[in-house]
Design a protein around this motif. Sequence first.
Motif, mmCIF file in Angstrom:
data_model
loop_
_atom_site.group_PDB
_atom_site.id
_atom_site.type_symbol
_atom_site.label_atom_id
_atom_site.label_comp_id
_atom_site.label_asym_id
_atom_site.label_seq_id
_atom_site.Cartn_x
_atom_site.Cartn_y
_atom_site.Cartn_z
ATOM 1 N N PHE A 153 -5.805 3.616 2.737
ATOM 2 C CA PHE A 153 -4.928 3.601 1.570
ATOM 3 C C PHE A 153 -3.614 4.306 1.882
ATOM 4 O O PHE A 153 -2.528 3.800 1.566
ATOM 5 N N GLY A 154 -3.694 5.484 2.507
ATOM 6 C CA GLY A 154 -2.475 6.205 2.854
ATOM 7 C C GLY A 154 -1.596 5.425 3.814
ATOM 8 O O GLY A 154 -0.366 5.375 3.657
ATOM 9 N N LEU A 155 -2.210 4.785 4.799
ATOM 10 C CA LEU A 155 -1.440 3.975 5.745
ATOM 11 C C LEU A 155 -0.782 2.795 5.049
ATOM 12 O O LEU A 155 0.377 2.450 5.341
ATOM 13 N N TRP A 156 -1.493 2.167 4.128
ATOM 14 C CA TRP A 156 -0.916 1.034 3.401
ATOM 15 C C TRP A 156 0.273 1.465 2.548
ATOM 16 O O TRP A 156 1.274 0.753 2.454
ATOM 17 N N VAL A 157 0.149 2.632 1.899
ATOM 18 C CA VAL A 157 1.259 3.134 1.090
ATOM 19 C C VAL A 157 2.475 3.404 1.973
ATOM 20 O O VAL A 157 3.612 3.080 1.608
ATOM 21 N N VAL A 158 2.239 3.995 3.137
ATOM 22 C CA VAL A 158 3.344 4.246 4.067
ATOM 23 C C VAL A 158 4.004 2.930 4.478
ATOM 24 O O VAL A 158 5.241 2.815 4.493
ATOM 25 N N TRP A 159 3.184 1.914 4.773
ATOM 26 C CA TRP A 159 3.757 0.637 5.173
ATOM 27 C C TRP A 159 4.515 -0.017 4.016
ATOM 28 O O TRP A 159 5.614 -0.560 4.220
ATOM 29 N N ALA A 160 3.955 0.029 2.821
ATOM 30 C CA ALA A 160 4.634 -0.564 1.671
ATOM 31 C C ALA A 160 5.944 0.141 1.371
ATOM 32 O O ALA A 160 6.883 -0.464 0.843
ATOM 33 N N SER A 161 6.034 1.434 1.726
ATOM 34 C CA SER A 161 7.239 2.209 1.434
ATOM 35 C C SER A 161 8.297 2.076 2.509
ATOM 36 O O SER A 161 9.486 2.014 2.206
ATOM 37 N N TYR A 162 7.860 2.028 3.773
ATOM 38 C CA TYR A 162 8.816 2.112 4.876
ATOM 39 C C TYR A 162 8.726 0.938 5.840
ATOM 40 O O TYR A 162 9.277 1.007 6.937
ATOM 41 N N GLY A 163 8.084 -0.116 5.436
ATOM 42 C CA GLY A 163 7.937 -1.251 6.331
ATOM 43 C C GLY A 163 9.150 -2.144 6.419
ATOM 44 O O GLY A 163 9.155 -3.128 7.147
ATOM 45 N N GLY A 164 10.163 -1.837 5.625
ATOM 46 C CA GLY A 164 11.372 -2.638 5.690
ATOM 47 C C GLY A 164 11.479 -3.639 4.572
ATOM 48 O O GLY A 164 12.239 -4.592 4.665
ATOM 49 N N ASP A 333 -12.943 -4.881 -0.476
ATOM 50 C CA ASP A 333 -12.213 -3.690 -0.038
ATOM 51 C C ASP A 333 -10.709 -3.929 -0.039
ATOM 52 O O ASP A 333 -9.932 -3.058 -0.460
ATOM 53 N N ALA A 334 -10.287 -5.100 0.427
ATOM 54 C CA ALA A 334 -8.859 -5.409 0.466
ATOM 55 C C ALA A 334 -8.273 -5.433 -0.936
ATOM 56 O O ALA A 334 -7.171 -4.911 -1.176
ATOM 57 N N PHE A 335 -8.992 -6.015 -1.894
ATOM 58 C CA PHE A 335 -8.500 -6.081 -3.257
ATOM 59 C C PHE A 335 -8.434 -4.682 -3.877
ATOM 60 O O PHE A 335 -7.452 -4.335 -4.552
ATOM 61 N N SER A 336 -9.460 -3.865 -3.647
ATOM 62 C CA SER A 336 -9.490 -2.516 -4.219
ATOM 63 C C SER A 336 -8.329 -1.672 -3.708
ATOM 64 O O SER A 336 -7.572 -1.084 -4.481
ATOM 65 N N LEU A 337 -8.190 -1.618 -2.383
ATOM 66 C CA LEU A 337 -7.127 -0.816 -1.808
ATOM 67 C C LEU A 337 -5.759 -1.424 -2.091
ATOM 68 O O LEU A 337 -4.781 -0.700 -2.310
ATOM 69 N N GLY A 338 -5.684 -2.760 -2.088
ATOM 70 C CA GLY A 338 -4.413 -3.411 -2.373
ATOM 71 C C GLY A 338 -3.918 -3.124 -3.780
ATOM 72 O O GLY A 338 -2.725 -2.864 -3.993
ATOM 73 N N MET A 339 -4.811 -3.157 -4.780
ATOM 74 C CA MET A 339 -4.416 -2.828 -6.150
ATOM 75 C C MET A 339 -3.933 -1.387 -6.239
ATOM 76 O O MET A 339 -2.949 -1.080 -6.925
ATOM 77 N N ALA A 340 -4.627 -0.473 -5.550
ATOM 78 C CA ALA A 340 -4.213 0.931 -5.566
ATOM 79 C C ALA A 340 -2.835 1.105 -4.931
ATOM 80 O O ALA A 340 -1.991 1.856 -5.430
ATOM 81 N N VAL A 341 -2.606 0.386 -3.833
ATOM 82 C CA VAL A 341 -1.311 0.482 -3.161
ATOM 83 C C VAL A 341 -0.198 -0.102 -4.020
ATOM 84 O O VAL A 341 0.853 0.524 -4.216
ATOM 85 N N ILE A 342 -0.412 -1.298 -4.545
ATOM 86 C CA ILE A 342 0.620 -1.935 -5.361
ATOM 87 C C ILE A 342 0.896 -1.112 -6.617
ATOM 88 O O ILE A 342 2.051 -0.957 -7.039
ATOM 89 N N GLY A 343 -0.166 -0.555 -7.230
ATOM 90 C CA GLY A 343 0.032 0.313 -8.383
ATOM 91 C C GLY A 343 0.855 1.532 -8.026
ATOM 92 O O GLY A 343 1.764 1.930 -8.773
ATOM 93 N N THR A 344 0.571 2.139 -6.876
ATOM 94 C CA THR A 344 1.331 3.306 -6.440
ATOM 95 C C THR A 344 2.785 2.957 -6.185
ATOM 96 O O THR A 344 3.707 3.685 -6.588
#
Length: 361
Positions: A153-164, A333-344
């Motif tokens: 989850f933390g890695l996904w948030v980092v990518w969503a924030s700084y992936g360009g 798992d992808a849907f659970s973590l993805g919803m958390a990331v998109i919500g964040t």
Amino acid sequence: MSHSTRSVLLFLAKVLAVYVVWYVVYDLWLLPDGRLDAWLSQHVAGVSGTLLTGVGHDASALGRSVTMPGISGVRIADGCNGLATIGLFVGFVVAYPGRFWRRLAFIPLGMLVIYATNVGRVVAMVLTQKYWPAAFDPLHGFGLTTIFYVVVFGLWVVWASYGGTPSASPASSAPAPAQRSPDGRQRTMLPADPVRRWLLGIGLAGLLLGVYFTVWGTTVRSACIAHVARPVLKTASPAPDAWTLRTTGNGRVVALRSASGDRTVSHTAPAGVRFLLPALFLALVAPRRPYWLVLWAGHCGLALLSLAALTLGLWGVAAGFAVHAVASRYLVDAFSLGMAVIGTVRVFGLGEGVSPPRASS
């Protein structure tokens, strides 16, 4: 169709395609072959044993196992070496918008973080088995497994924030106009006050937790297995003795084994712990947005898809078992973590790579 709707549908299509490819590559090729899993498990065991020895413990690694005097040790089995977690991480990074070169650099970095996390998890399990054996089973079954989800989850948030991803336009990032009461006076919505918003989030998370442990997680999920999944699967079996059905997991899992013993599959009741943890997080950070409800509906939908696919598999449609495996092992798992990331990302304004559809005014 609006641009935001198209972006969400494109993202979901990419996620589905990536995990289907991963299922074919890993579950149907690499996992049966066993060599990659064996190498990774032995490597994690070796590094874990070396780390324990380096900090003064009498530890040794032999093959997949790490042990210390007086304990049976920890054996790293297929599925516990972090390879499936790496696939989950890579799938999201590939599907989520971002710059190519940043993606190319971020994926190896994330894989290294997941590998280091697994080494730390193995070390913690060995030390727990040695010095606190009563806590080993709970930590192995839940606590030290959940850490993988937190890290991904933390890695996904980092990518969503700084992936360009492109930043929001001034019009879309401007604050929403304040609401006015019937007498014309301006009023502030509850989430505008951080203290009130967090209090509301804590209250909602507490309510979800209470409902889960008193009603949903105990009674409703067991009823889903006893009155829906088990009768459907029993009816779908081509012959009474073709499959053996057994209820496990305190009534929340139905396990099936073929008469020849060459295939074992299982179906789990919807919205379990893999729903609860991200739902609590979403309730805390976004109490006025129904992300947790969308998450629950998605888990129920994926459970129905998994059950329907498993039913087709029992009827003789080979693709049914494949769809069931993809849905239950990866998409949940992808849907659970993805919803958390998109919500964040949406709540804290970290990026606008995938924007959920907005209601028209």
